[in-house]
Structure formats: structure tokens, C-alpha cells
Design a protein around this motif. Structure first.
Motif: not given
Length: 196
Positions: A69, A72-77, A79-82
Motif C-alpha cells: 500500500e 502504491q501511494e508513493r507511485e501515485d504521488r 504520477s501526480v508530480q510527473e
């Protein structure tokens, strides 16, 4: 007095120097023993490995749900930053395009202004040349009266553009004070030009 009585004995210093040497030798010997001992432990371990065979590979347990989890949260962050970086890059590209367009417009306006100034300078030069010819063609006595009434700076500008014979005829008809002032201004016209 005897020779033995005059020379003082230094036995205390010698024994202190020998004691320091003994302590230093002990430190060196103990350092060597420690190094030898640590090397023996590694040699015994290597011997045990070769006789027992290689150790079995460690098996990693599956990651817990909390770790998945968090990843996954890190990957979502990320993606938002990218996405935010992509938006910023698009804004920078748009601004660069707008700036390039403005620079082109300014360069075009500058060249139009330069052409206008060139035409204005050419027209002003033509007007001055025509007026100089008019003053040259006047009778020197009449022109001298006009030049005496002009401001000395203005008069010296016209006289500097005239043929020398016409300028001399006009200067000779002016009052001596006015002729001197105009002549001094003519002589000093190029005094501020650098010589080197």
C-alpha cells in the motif's frame, strides 16, 4: 676536583626514554597479535564454509500488505508530480513561443523605426543642404546681417557647411565680436573627438 665530579649524571632521563620505548614496543606487539587473531578467525570461517558447502539461499517472504500500500501511494504521488511537471513544461513552452513572437514583433518595429529615422535624417540633411545653398547664393552683406542676428551656435553650423569662399565673405561682413564667436565655435566643433 676530579673529572667524575664535574660531569653530572643523567640516569633519570635515560630510564624514562627506555620506558617509553618499552611501552611503544608493547603497543606494536599487541597490534600485531590483534591483526593476526582477526585473520585467523576469517580463515577458520572460510575453512568451515568449504567443508560444509555453500549456504542455502535465503528466502524472502512476500511483502506485507502495508508495504504494498505504501509503495502504491508513493507511485501515485510520483504520477501526480510527473503530471504537474508536464503541465509546467507545457506552460514554459507556451511562454517561450509567446516571447519569441514578441521578440520578432519588436525586431520588426525596430527596423521600421530605423527606416523612419533614416528617412527623417535624410530629409533633415536635405533641408540643411538646401538652406546652406540659399545662404551661399545670397549677397554676402545681406547674409552677414542674417548671421549676426542668429545664435552663434546656429550660425557656426551653417558656416561650417558652406564653401570656404562664401563663408569668408559672410564672416567679413559680420561685426568683429560676432565673427570671433562664430569662428571660435567652428574651431572647437571637433575638439571632443578622441585622438587615439
Amino acid at each position: 676536583m676530579t673529572a667524575a665530579a664535574t660531569v653530572p649524571r643523567r640516569t633519570g632521563r635515560r630510564s624514562a626514554g627506555r620506558g617509553a620505548l618499552v611501552i611503544l614496543a608493547l603497543f606494536l606487539a599487541s597490534s600485531g597479535a590483534l591483526r593476526l587473531g582477526s585473520g585467523l578467525g576469517g580463515a577458520f570461517a572460510r575453512t568451515a564454509e568449504t567443508t560444509a558447502g555453500p549456504a542455502p539461499p535465503l528466502e524472502c517472504p512476500l511483502p506485507p500488505a502495508a508495504l504494498l500500500e505504501a509503495l502504491q501511494e508513493r507511485e501515485d504521488r510520483i504520477s501526480v508530480q510527473e503530471a504537474a511537471l508536464a503541465d509546467r513544461q507545457a506552460a514554459v513552452n507556451l511562454a517561450e513561443t509567446a516571447v519569441a513572437g514578441r521578440i520578432e514583433a519588436l525586431e520588426a518595429a525596430e527596423s521600421r523605426l530605423a527606416a523612419t529615422l533614416e528617412r527623417a535624417d535624410g530629409a533633415a540633411e536635405a533641408d540643411l543642404a538646401r538652406l546652406t545653398e540659399v545662404y551661399e547664393s545670397m549677397k554676402p552683406k545681406v547674409a552677414a546681417g542674417l548671421f549676426s542676428a542668429m545664435a552663434p551656435e546656429f550660425a557656426s553650423g551653417f558656416l561650417g557647411r558652406m564653401r570656404p569662399d562664401a563663408a569668408a565673405a559672410i564672416l567679413s561682413g559680420m561685426t568683429p565680436e560676432a565673427a570671433y564667436t562664430v569662428s571660435a565655435l567652428l574651431a572647437a566643433r571637433h575638439s571632443d573627438v578622441p585622438r587615439n
